[in-house]
Write a protein that holds these residues in place. Structure first.
Motif, short mmCIF file in Angstrom:
data_model
loop_
_atom_site.label_atom_id
_atom_site.label_comp_id
_atom_site.label_asym_id
_atom_site.label_seq_id
_atom_site.Cartn_x
_atom_site.Cartn_y
_atom_site.Cartn_z
N LEU A 1 0.72 -1.15 -0.08
CA LEU A 1 0.04 0.04 0.06
C LEU A 1 0.70 1.36 0.08
O LEU A 1 0.21 2.37 0.05
N ASP A 2 1.99 1.18 -0.26
CA ASP A 2 2.97 2.27 -0.05
C ASP A 2 2.80 3.45 -0.90
O ASP A 2 2.63 4.79 -0.41
N SER A 3 2.65 2.96 -2.14
CA SER A 3 2.37 4.12 -3.17
C SER A 3 1.15 4.69 -3.07
O SER A 3 0.92 5.96 -3.18
N LEU A 4 0.06 4.21 -2.67
CA LEU A 4 -1.30 4.57 -2.31
C LEU A 4 -1.34 5.48 -1.13
O LEU A 4 -1.93 6.34 -1.21
N LEU A 5 -0.61 5.12 -0.10
CA LEU A 5 -0.70 5.85 1.03
C LEU A 5 0.23 7.29 0.83
O LEU A 5 -0.31 8.25 1.48
N LYS A 6 1.19 7.16 -0.09
CA LYS A 6 2.02 8.34 -0.20
C LYS A 6 0.90 9.28 -1.06
O LYS A 6 1.21 10.56 -1.12
N ALA A 7 0.25 8.58 -2.10
CA ALA A 7 -0.56 9.41 -2.85
C ALA A 7 -1.64 10.36 -1.93
O ALA A 7 -1.98 11.32 -2.47
N LYS A 8 -2.39 9.35 -0.91
CA LYS A 8 -3.13 10.11 -0.20
C LYS A 8 -2.51 11.20 0.77
O LYS A 8 -3.08 12.23 0.81
N LYS A 9 -1.43 10.89 1.26
CA LYS A 9 -0.76 11.90 1.79
C LYS A 9 -0.35 13.08 1.20
O LYS A 9 -0.45 14.48 1.67
N ASP A 10 0.05 13.19 -0.10
CA ASP A 10 0.32 14.15 -0.80
C ASP A 10 -0.84 14.76 -1.59
O ASP A 10 -0.58 15.71 -2.41
N GLN A 11 -2.06 14.00 -1.59
CA GLN A 11 -3.18 14.54 -2.22
C GLN A 11 -2.74 14.31 -3.75
O GLN A 11 -3.04 15.56 -4.38
N ALA A 12 -2.17 13.36 -4.44
CA ALA A 12 -1.83 13.35 -5.64
C ALA A 12 -2.98 13.59 -6.49
O ALA A 12 -4.06 12.94 -6.24
N PRO A 13 -2.71 13.96 -7.79
CA PRO A 13 -3.80 14.34 -8.59
C PRO A 13 -4.17 12.91 -9.50
O PRO A 13 -5.01 13.07 -10.32
N HIS A 14 -3.52 11.83 -9.41
CA HIS A 14 -3.88 10.45 -10.36
C HIS A 14 -4.36 9.60 -9.40
O HIS A 14 -3.90 9.19 -8.17
N LEU B 1 -4.93 5.55 -8.08
CA LEU B 1 -4.14 4.39 -8.19
C LEU B 1 -5.11 3.26 -7.67
O LEU B 1 -5.71 3.49 -6.64
N GLN B 2 -4.71 2.29 -8.17
CA GLN B 2 -5.15 0.84 -7.66
C GLN B 2 -4.12 -0.13 -7.31
O GLN B 2 -3.01 -0.43 -7.98
#
Length: 335
Positions: A148-161, A163-164
């Protein structure tokens, strides 16, 4: 947690008090709504918990349809496709992102802010999801969930793309626990949040056992047996005497006989013996918490006092009352 999305069903969509279909599963104390759309009918159930927002959507559609969904805040979702008559796609309208799922599968998603189309084929479909508090995966617990690392980072950064994660099988055990959770939710009791969190953590832990590749398990028997023991410990804590070796075998995609043989080869005693040891430890820790033996029996998953009594006598030679007294005396005599 707050609901951070909304269905954009648009004009011509009506809420209906007397739906033409009966929901397959009902969530106690959930907010419920039926809608008619040009293509069929939609049923929504939602429950707002402290650590998770639970949602349930059931669709009966005559033809393929796109349902617009507005995501107001980037969030982490755990989504199960409990039933589907075809592959479902989650398409981000402006980001060229196409996520997908099908019947009997689960996956984690980071859904960024924006508008998505839920592209559903004709037929009968059930989607069940949780908006998760990402704080559940803070260190050191996150070491068990590196997938889940990439998803958790995306959540933290409020990434624009969006992920699954890799998809995993959501089988009989997952369905059983979702249905159990639906029955136990009760916001009028003090332990409701504990019950919701306990079942959610179980489902999250269960999912991590499904991310190890099947071929990898077969090639590494030590890993397989180690995971079987971990999963058994989790099941005993969650369901006590109801924990069965067949459920572990099903999650790990291995026959029960083969799993028993591998465990005996590595540890010199049976997996059933290990199950009984864990269950006896659970009884030992639960007995002092309750004044009445029947309360402990129900708490640890037995059908009644006599069933627990037979188990205790088989494995200790003592009655339930004698076993409880022995535990009490040991605590009194501790230095």
């Amino acid at each position: 947690m707050e609901k951070t999305y909304e269905l954009l069903l648009g004009p011509g969509t009506d809420g209906i008090p007397n739906p033409p279909y009966t929901a397959s599963h009902l969530i106690r104390h959930a907010d419920c709504q039926y809608w008619t759309v040009a293509e069929g009918c939609i049923f929504e159930q939602c429950f707002d918990g402290r650590y998770a927002y639970l949602y349930y959507y059931e669709y009966w559609l005559d033809r393929s349809t796109d349902i617009p969904v507005q995501i107001n805040k980037g969030d982490l979702h755990l989504l199960y496709t409990l039933l589907s008559d075809g592959e479902i796609h989650v398409v981000a309208q402006s980001l060229q992102t196409n996520l997908h799922t099908q019947s009997g599968e689960g996956a984690y998603y980071y859904l960024s802010q924006g508008t998505y189309n839920l592209r559903i084929p004709p037929g009968h479909h059930i989607l069940i999801g949780f908006i998760l508090d990402a704080g559940l995966f803070r260190p050191p617990a996150n070491k068990s969930f590196t997938f889940l690392d990439s998803l958790l980072k995306a959540k933290k950064d409020q990434a624009p793309h969006a992920l699954q994660s890799k998809r995993f099988r959501a089988g009989e055990l997952t369905t059983r626990y979702l249905k159990l959770l639906f029955k136990k939710i009760n916001p009028y009791t003090l332990d409701n949040e504990h019950i919701l969190l306990r079942h959610l953590i179980f489902l999250i832990n269960l999912s991590r056992f499904k991310f190890l590749d099947h071929a990898e398990r077969q090639n590494d028997e030590h890993t397989l047996v180690y995971q079987a023991r971990q999963l058994l410990e989790l099941l005993i804590i969650q369901q006590g005497a109801q924990a069965q070796l067949k459920d572990i075998a099903q999650v790990l995609h291995i026959g029960v006989v083969q799993l028993r043989r591998l465990h005996r080869h590595q540890y010199g005693y049976s997996l059933q013996q290990y199950r009984n040891e864990l269950l006896l430890d659970l009884i030992r820790s639960s007995l002092p918490e309750n004044d009445k033996l029947i309360a402990t029996a129900i708490q640890v998953g037995f059908s009644g006092l006599s069933e627990m009594g037979r188990f205790i006598r088989t494995h200790t030679g003592l009655s339930s009352q004698q076993f409880k007294a022995q535990i009490k005396n040991k605590k009194i005599n501790l230095p």
